[in-house]
Design an enzyme around this catalytic site. Structure first.
Site, PDB file in Angstrom:
ATOM      1  N   GLU A 229      37.371  42.986  37.677  1.00  0.00           N
ATOM      2  CA  GLU A 229      37.749  44.073  38.596  1.00  0.00           C
ATOM      3  C   GLU A 229      37.110  45.392  38.133  1.00  0.00           C
ATOM      4  OE1 GLU A 229      40.178  44.142  41.381  1.00  0.00           O
ATOM      5  OE2 GLU A 229      40.306  41.961  41.409  1.00  0.00           O
TER       6      GLU A 229
ATOM      7  N   CYS B   7      41.359  31.657  46.379  1.00  0.00           N
ATOM      8  CA  CYS B   7      42.130  32.074  45.205  1.00  0.00           C
ATOM      9  C   CYS B   7      42.755  30.805  44.630  1.00  0.00           C
ATOM     10  CB  CYS B   7      43.220  33.058  45.626  1.00  0.00           C
ATOM     11  SG  CYS B   7      44.298  33.565  44.271  1.00  0.00           S
ATOM     12  N   ASN B   8      42.442  30.521  43.377  1.00  0.00           N
ATOM     13  CA  ASN B   8      42.989  29.314  42.750  1.00  0.00           C
ATOM     14  C   ASN B   8      44.501  29.398  42.589  1.00  0.00           C
ATOM     15  OD1 ASN B   8      40.667  27.428  41.438  1.00  0.00           O
ATOM     16  ND2 ASN B   8      39.977  29.522  41.659  1.00  0.00           N
TER      17      ASN B   8
ATOM     18  N   TYR C 189      47.689  38.203  41.065  1.00  0.00           N
ATOM     19  CA  TYR C 189      48.728  37.236  41.415  1.00  0.00           C
ATOM     20  C   TYR C 189      49.022  36.316  40.216  1.00  0.00           C
ATOM     21  CZ  TYR C 189      48.469  37.902  46.575  1.00  0.00           C
ATOM     22  OH  TYR C 189      48.538  38.375  47.870  1.00  0.00           O
ATOM     23  N   GLY C 190      48.052  36.183  39.353  1.00  0.00           N
ATOM     24  CA  GLY C 190      48.108  35.162  38.296  1.00  0.00           C
ATOM     25  C   GLY C 190      49.197  35.339  37.265  1.00  0.00           C
TER      26      GLY C 190
ATOM     27  N   SER D 242      43.562  37.345  46.249  1.00  0.00           N
ATOM     28  CA  SER D 242      44.433  38.427  45.778  1.00  0.00           C
ATOM     29  C   SER D 242      43.668  39.748  45.673  1.00  0.00           C
ATOM     30  CB  SER D 242      45.011  38.052  44.420  1.00  0.00           C
ATOM     31  OG  SER D 242      43.960  37.766  43.521  1.00  0.00           O
TER      32      SER D 242
ATOM     33  N   THR E 152      38.618  32.608  41.012  1.00  0.00           N
ATOM     34  CA  THR E 152      37.420  33.040  41.742  1.00  0.00           C
ATOM     35  C   THR E 152      36.820  34.337  41.202  1.00  0.00           C
ATOM     36  OG1 THR E 152      38.889  33.992  43.412  1.00  0.00           O
ATOM     37  CG2 THR E 152      37.970  31.813  43.863  1.00  0.00           C
TER      38      THR E 152
HETATM   39  N1  DGL Z   1      41.090  35.247  42.023  1.00  0.00           N
HETATM   40  C1  DGL Z   1      42.379  34.705  41.674  1.00  0.00           C
HETATM   41  C2  DGL Z   1      42.285  33.207  41.432  1.00  0.00           C
HETATM   42  O1  DGL Z   1      41.326  32.550  41.827  1.00  0.00           O
HETATM   43  C3  DGL Z   1      43.045  35.279  40.471  1.00  0.00           C
HETATM   44  C4  DGL Z   1      43.221  36.739  40.305  1.00  0.00           C
HETATM   45  C5  DGL Z   1      44.657  37.134  40.210  1.00  0.00           C
HETATM   46  O2  DGL Z   1      45.297  36.959  39.159  1.00  0.00           O
HETATM   47  O3  DGL Z   1      45.135  37.621  41.223  1.00  0.00           O
HETATM   48  O4  DGL Z   1      43.182  32.624  40.858  1.00  0.00           O
END
Ligand code: DGL
Length: 247
Positions: free
Chosen positions: A150, A70-71, A39-40, A8, A181
């Site tokens: 960020e 991205c998890n 995205y979360g 993301s 991540t």
């Molecule tokens: N890096 C994203 C993950 O591994 C999360 C960041 C987001 O909320 O977009 O879930």
């Protein structure tokens, strides 16, 4: 192999870092959806739609493999990405579950799963770990870690007070899954907070472990061809990549 790495935002660079340390790939195309991060906090359908759009973007490059770094996307959109992708797609959640199971011997160990709200709500880690016999699980959505990273704030008073907010009732676990991540960037602070006995599971290392098991890598690539793309302000992403990856 020429691969695509999708996140993301900038968090997936922690996964790229692990891959670079192991010199696995000849060419890596990174795409961060920086215009729409985080995205979360989004719902499942939105995450799936964005993930399919990322696959469309990667179709320009004739890739051998897409790694979802991205998890949140891995928890919700892998099947849909696989349906629309011409190449295989692998995600970090399955890799993280396997890495946790390899690192933690005792099935009664207390494992804390940290992630975004969406990842925690999906229960993807719990389902996977329970199927492997782990039952002493706790999951916590720690979404504030995302803007912190960020903003490149990795330690200090702000981090400490956010830790106190999230972890005031949490006993030191045997292991923590850094199920986002972005979180490896504050792993040192997390380790200091809980103590050095706690095992930390990192998505980047987990995916490397899985890749090395699934594929035969015959060559090392010391200086792979790296290309960074972002849906907004690619220069900012490239600047962070330069700093974190020395590339
Ligand atoms: N890096 C994203 C993950 O591994 C999360 C960041 C987001 O909320 O977009 O879930």
């Amino acid at each position: 192999m020429k691969i695509g790495v999708f996140d993301s935002g900038i968090g997936g660079l922690t996964v790229v870092k692990s891959m670079l340390e192991h010199e696995l790939f000849e060419e890596i195309i990174y795409f961060g959806d920086t215009a729409r991060v985080p995205y979360g906090i989004k719902d499942k359908n939105t995450i799936i739609r964005y993930a399919i759009e990322a696959v469309e973007f990667f179709k320009n490059f004739e890739l051998d493999l897409i790694i979802v770094a991205c998890n949140t996307v891995s928890a919700y959109a892998l099947d849909e990405m696989r349906e629309s992708s011409p190449c295989p797609v692998i995600g970090v959640v399955e890799a993280g579950i396997q890495a946790a199971s390899n690192a933690v011997n005792d099935k009664d160990s207390n494992i804390l799963i940290l992630g975004t709200k969406a990842t925690v709500n999906s229960k993807a880690y719990e389902k996977g770990l329970k199927s492997l016999g782990f039952n002493n699980l706790e999951a916590k959505a720690t979404g504030l870690f995302v803007p912190l990273v960020e903003e490149e704030i990795y330690s200090g008073i702000v981090v400490e007070s956010i830790f106190n907010h999230y972890f005031k009732d949490v006993e030191s676990p045997d292991a923590i899954i850094l199920g986002c991540t972005h979180f490896p960037l504050i792993s040192e602070s997390i380790q200091n907070y809980f103590g050095k006995e706690t095992i930390l599971i990192h998505s980047g290392d987990a995916i490397v472990e899985q890749l090395e098991k699934e594929f035969t890598f015959t060559k090392k690539y010391k200086n792979p061809n790296l290309k960074f793309f972002a849906s907004e302000n690619p220069d900012a992403l490239k600047a962070v990549a330069k700093k974190w990856l020395n590339k």
